[in-house]
Write an enzyme that holds these catalytic residues in place. Structure first.
Site: not given
Ligand code: GLN
Length: 467
Positions: A77, A152, A176
């Site tokens: 990420k 996210s 997330s």
């Protein structure tokens, strides 16, 4: 072995038998990304360092010093730092920034010979549930490209679901990892708070954030968790989670909140959830109702504490120390211009909320009350977990939604109403796909601190219903 469908164990076997090299796997990962990224927009950039990682992996394998993740392609990420590589948290404010050091989890994975392939798209500073709030644009769902991948960590989940990589790192502050995993039909673990070091993770809500794995299978998530967890001298809230709690495996008691019908969960999701639990019973587990009055308050608590922490953490982006720098006539003008150009709408909204709830005169009414309510929630979960081994809930109220469907921020916040509890309590939770037709739906198991092993056991039993 078909690369896109292989799990980590299959890749490992192929590497050990000499059928493929780490370099070959990296090439295949890049091929899938090249083929799919125009549609999915899951990958922000490839790491220049990946070839070096792959060479190191091949050397480790040749010398017989490989470990379970040696040579395995992993996506990261875009809020986890790798030395010398760009990292932006999908924000314009970090444009042009390269990290001077690597996150502890990255160091651990590189030492074990993992191959870090690319930066995965996300919501700006991890605020969001759809990966629509990204400076790079929306990430789409591999199961239906009109729909979002969730957020996210939407890029990480879409890269795993599309077969680009078998494993990815995400971060979870309020759901997330688990929510995009559920939307994309893969497995996502939010570990016990502090079981993986946060050193080198761009902070959002420091008392809530945790790094964790997204994987095609629970067994693979377990491998990544084992490789990345552990105490860290750079981060003083790491705990050796396995030292805590006794976790029995096999024949567990699964608690189901008795007020789930008040939470507004789609009929089809509830049907898949009940069917999954029935099958768990057939496999020797027990299902019991458990009282969790108050879980519906998690949203009100979270959306005070998280913006408060976010507004403090984001104060450091001043146009001087990191990335974007917009000059002004004086220092204050420079700060103002950099921050208003650099931050997107959602981030600005949270900074405003966060500074408000912390401000003199309002702090007692908002922040301090939310902290007290969070402690109550912790006690409610701790009490419930004295009579059951895990708590089960659907991961999300419904399937992945269409791009643009959540225009009102509060509707988007409500997406997290089943995942926030694990972050507020610090307890670990895993999302695993349920047996159902149509778009993927996930079931979430939550356990006591340090009891990830019982979560993996439940997740594996749930997976076996699908195959
Ligand atoms: N959707 C939640 C939020 O916007 C959770 C985000 C996260 O876990 N990083 O705050």
């Amino acid at each position: 072995m078909k690369y896109e469908e292989a799990d980590v164990q299959q890749m490992r076997r192929a590497l050990e038998d000499g059928d493929v090299t780490a370099k070959d796997l990296l090439r295949q990962a890049r091929d899938v990304i090249e083929r799919t990224n125009g549609t999915l927009n899951a990958c922000v950039a490839l790491y220049e360092s990946a070839d070096r990682d792959a060479d190191r992996a091949d050397d480790l394998l040749k010398s017989g010093n490989g470990s379970p993740l040696t040579g395995i392609p992993i996506a990261v990420k875009d809020n986890i730092c790798i030395e010398g590589q760009p990292v932006t948290a999908a924000s314009k404010i970090l444009e042009g920034f390269r990290s001077p050091y690597s996150a502890t989890v990255i160091e651990k994975l590189q030492q074990q010979g993992a191959v870090l392939v690319c930066r995965a798209n996300m919501d700006e500073f991890a605020m969001g549930s759809s990966t629509e709030h990204s400076v790079y644009g929306t990430t789409y769902n591999p199961h239906d490209t009109e729909r979002v991948a969730g957020g996210s960590s939407g890029g990480s989940a879409a890269l795993v679901a599309s077969g680009a990589v078998p494993l990815a790192l995400g971060s979870d502050t309020g759901g997330s990892i688990r929510q995009p995993a559920s939307f994309c039909g893969v497995v996502g673990l939010k570990p016990t708070y502090g079981s993986l070091s946060r050193h080198g993770l761009i902070a959002l809500g420091s008392s809530l954030d945790v790094i964790g794995p997204i994987a095609r299978t629970a067994a693979d998530a377990e491998l990544l968790f084992a490789a990345a967890r552990g105490e860290d001298t750079c981060y003083d809230s790491t705990v050796d989670s396995f030292a805590r709690g006794s976790c029995k495996e096999g024949g567990v008691v699964i608690g189901v909140p008795d007020n789930l019908d008040e939470i507004g969960i789609a009929k089809e999701t509830m049907a898949a959830f009940e069917e999954t639990l029935d099958r768990m019973k057939q496999r020797g587990h027990t299902v019991a109702k458990v009282s969790l009055a108050g879980i519906e308050k998690a949203g009100s608590i979270y959306y005070i504490i998280q913006p408060a922490e976010a507004s403090s953490n984001l104060a450091r982006f001043d146009g001087i120390r990191y990335g974007l720098s917009v000059p002004g006539d004086d220092l204050w003008e420079g700060y103002r211009k950099t921050r208003s150009e650099g931050f997107g709408d959602e981030v600005s909204r949270r900074i405003v909320i966060g500074t408000y709830v912390l401000s003199a005169g309002y702090r007692d009414a908002y922040y301090n009350r939310a902290v007290a309510a969070r402690n109550q929630l912790r006690n409610i979960f701790a009490d419930a977990l004295t009579s059951v081994d895990v708590i089960a809930m659907p991961t999300t109220p419904d399937v992945a939604f269409k791009e643009g469907a959540m225009q009102n921020p509060v509707t988007m916040y409500a997406e997290d109403r089943l995942t926030l509890q694990a972050n507020l309590t610090g307890m670990p939770a895993i999302s695993v796909p349920m047996h159902c037709s149509g778009l993927p739906r996930g079931i979430q198991y939550l356990a006591n601190y340090g009891c990830e092993s019982v979560l993996f056991a439940c997740a594996k039993d749930t997976e076996s219903q699908i195959s």
